[in-house]
Design an enzyme around this catalytic site. Sequence first.
Site, mmCIF file in Angstrom:
data_model
loop_
_atom_site.group_PDB
_atom_site.id
_atom_site.type_symbol
_atom_site.label_atom_id
_atom_site.label_comp_id
_atom_site.label_asym_id
_atom_site.label_seq_id
_atom_site.Cartn_x
_atom_site.Cartn_y
_atom_site.Cartn_z
ATOM 1 N N HIS A 568 0.829 -1.210 0.000
ATOM 2 C CA HIS A 568 0.000 0.000 0.000
ATOM 3 C C HIS A 568 0.863 1.260 0.000
ATOM 4 C CE1 HIS A 568 -3.441 -2.426 2.164
ATOM 5 N NE2 HIS A 568 -3.312 -2.743 0.890
ATOM 6 N N HIS A 611 -7.312 -0.432 3.142
ATOM 7 C CA HIS A 611 -6.626 -0.902 1.947
ATOM 8 C C HIS A 611 -6.797 0.146 0.860
ATOM 9 C CE1 HIS A 611 -6.288 -5.334 3.235
ATOM 10 N NE2 HIS A 611 -6.638 -4.610 4.290
#
Length: 631
Positions: A568, A611
């Site tokens: 990420h 996320h």
Amino acid sequence: MPIIELKDAMTRSFDYVIIGGGTAGLTLAAGLTENAEISVLVLEAGEEILNDPLINNIGQYGHSLGKKEFIWPMSTVPQVNANDVEFTWSRGRVLGGSSALNFTVWNKPSREDIDAWEKLGNEGWNWDRFDKYMQRATTYTPPVLSEVEHARRGTPDLIRKLWQKPIGNGPIQLSHPPTRIDVDIKAQHTFQNMGIAPALAPLNGDPNGLTISAMTVDPKTILRSFAANAYWAPNSSRPNFNLLTGAIAHRLLSTHLGGELLITGVEFSHSTGGEATCIVRALKEVILSAGAIKTPQLLELSGIGRPDILERAGIPLKLALDGVGENVQEHINSKVVLELKDSVPDETLDILRDLEVAEKHRELFSRGQGVYTMGISNFIFAPLNSLSDKADELILNARKQIEAEIAVGKYSPLLAEQYKILLDHLEKKVPSCEIIGFPGALGGPNPPAPGKKYYTILSALNALFSRGTIHVTTSDPNEQPAMDPHYFEQEIDLKMLLELVKFGRKVARTAPLKDYFDEVPFELNPGSGYATDQDMSGASMLEIANHSGSKGQTQPEYLKSNIGTTFHTVGSASMLPRKKGGVVDTNLKVYGTKNLRVADLSIVPLHVGSHTQCIAYGIGEIAADIIKDTS
């Protein structure tokens, strides 16, 4: 039109050239080509792979990450505060980018996370506006469950209400995979028994609590829904939507005009052209959608960045922009892997290590059954206070230390501002921590034993104080940049992660999940030899027995050697005022250029507690509107 040939790309000019056919890039291209008078060329380093089971079939989480035909195989530099370990940071090198390879999880951050972008100087980049674009990307189909199945699952009333109606009409399909095993249900109940209430509005700005997550899975086919089959395939017949695969961008071609840099084209190599250098021309703009690792590399290869970095790499300076490759932020995690009793009847993902069993379940998958239809369902997004009784003390001590360091000028004005926001979020209990229940063994130094089944409690820290860099070390575009996340440079990160892992360990000793383990749960990872805080995060060398009874030496400081990236990465070309180290403005235009934009996760100025695929799709959607409105 379909994928074009190399000669067609080199002999024509295009209004917009997008570098990167990943999550944001294809979303942007599809939006721009809604106007038939706009011509777009997408340059993608990977290939169009729409029907490979490793991409399409859920339940094979992470299997594609080891395949070079799908990824850029990259690693960080040795981490000086993490036992000099080099951590893997693979990224998608296939049409659809990392949306083709991720674990299909769909969740969204808190309102406060996005509003913080506006507080940092990005007018209009707030939750109310950005969420509309995240919503525009998706269609949510709720599960159809009988009352008997609801009773079996013990579905909280709040979650049932969230599942009641379809939402949206975007191309990315969201649903809940059909298979949910008892051990997952017991983990859900255990989290509730540990004081975690269902989240009030997990997709509407308040994810605090327990949620049964949606996934990017088509409910009709039970196949992955991702950028390539949602944004490219349905629109590939558009004559103005051009795609060239196998194209590795080397650098941007430019000239100075009126005191600014005018980008005229892109130099690249192609899989069919050997070592030959190819050029494509852009009539209006070039947009970098290469991701948070490749975008700063391409900027620096093109002479845009910090002068000292470019000089060391032997790259002529064209535009000094000190924020390129700076402000890098990532999520980290560590896992507690627990062995289930042999008497537990559930089939976890572990059974797929047996090749004959895996083949049986591939056949079942074709009928919508079996382990390959299993999702990752249990998620907690929470403030540290909900997971650790040491939270208030840790936060107070961190504030005292960081404010003292700000007072003596240790940090840049931007970092000082970011730290104040992070500390405020911790005190206001904005969710910055994540707990995931995973039905199988996932990660850690000790491999799973044949024939055994496991359950993993993954603990993720989503708001780190450490800041990293991504910079080139050479002018060779085939060399990966030096990726240095500066893991654990700020001690508060290590302390918070330790508390999350301790929460994960408590799960195994809490009803009803504890009944699925032996009286003394066998912990595959970290293992019984890591019993104290010092064992986990302090300097110690321990000798522990593995499951077979033999003994071996472990690495000191377990967490420093055994964290994982969550893939990420953000921030390496941040959207910020230029005086704060920004690379792009609020219209995603690179400062000092006439016609260069960035549209990917590299623009995110401060990380979010979720996320990131929702963020990438949102950036692609909003970028399309920005470009259409400003052209």
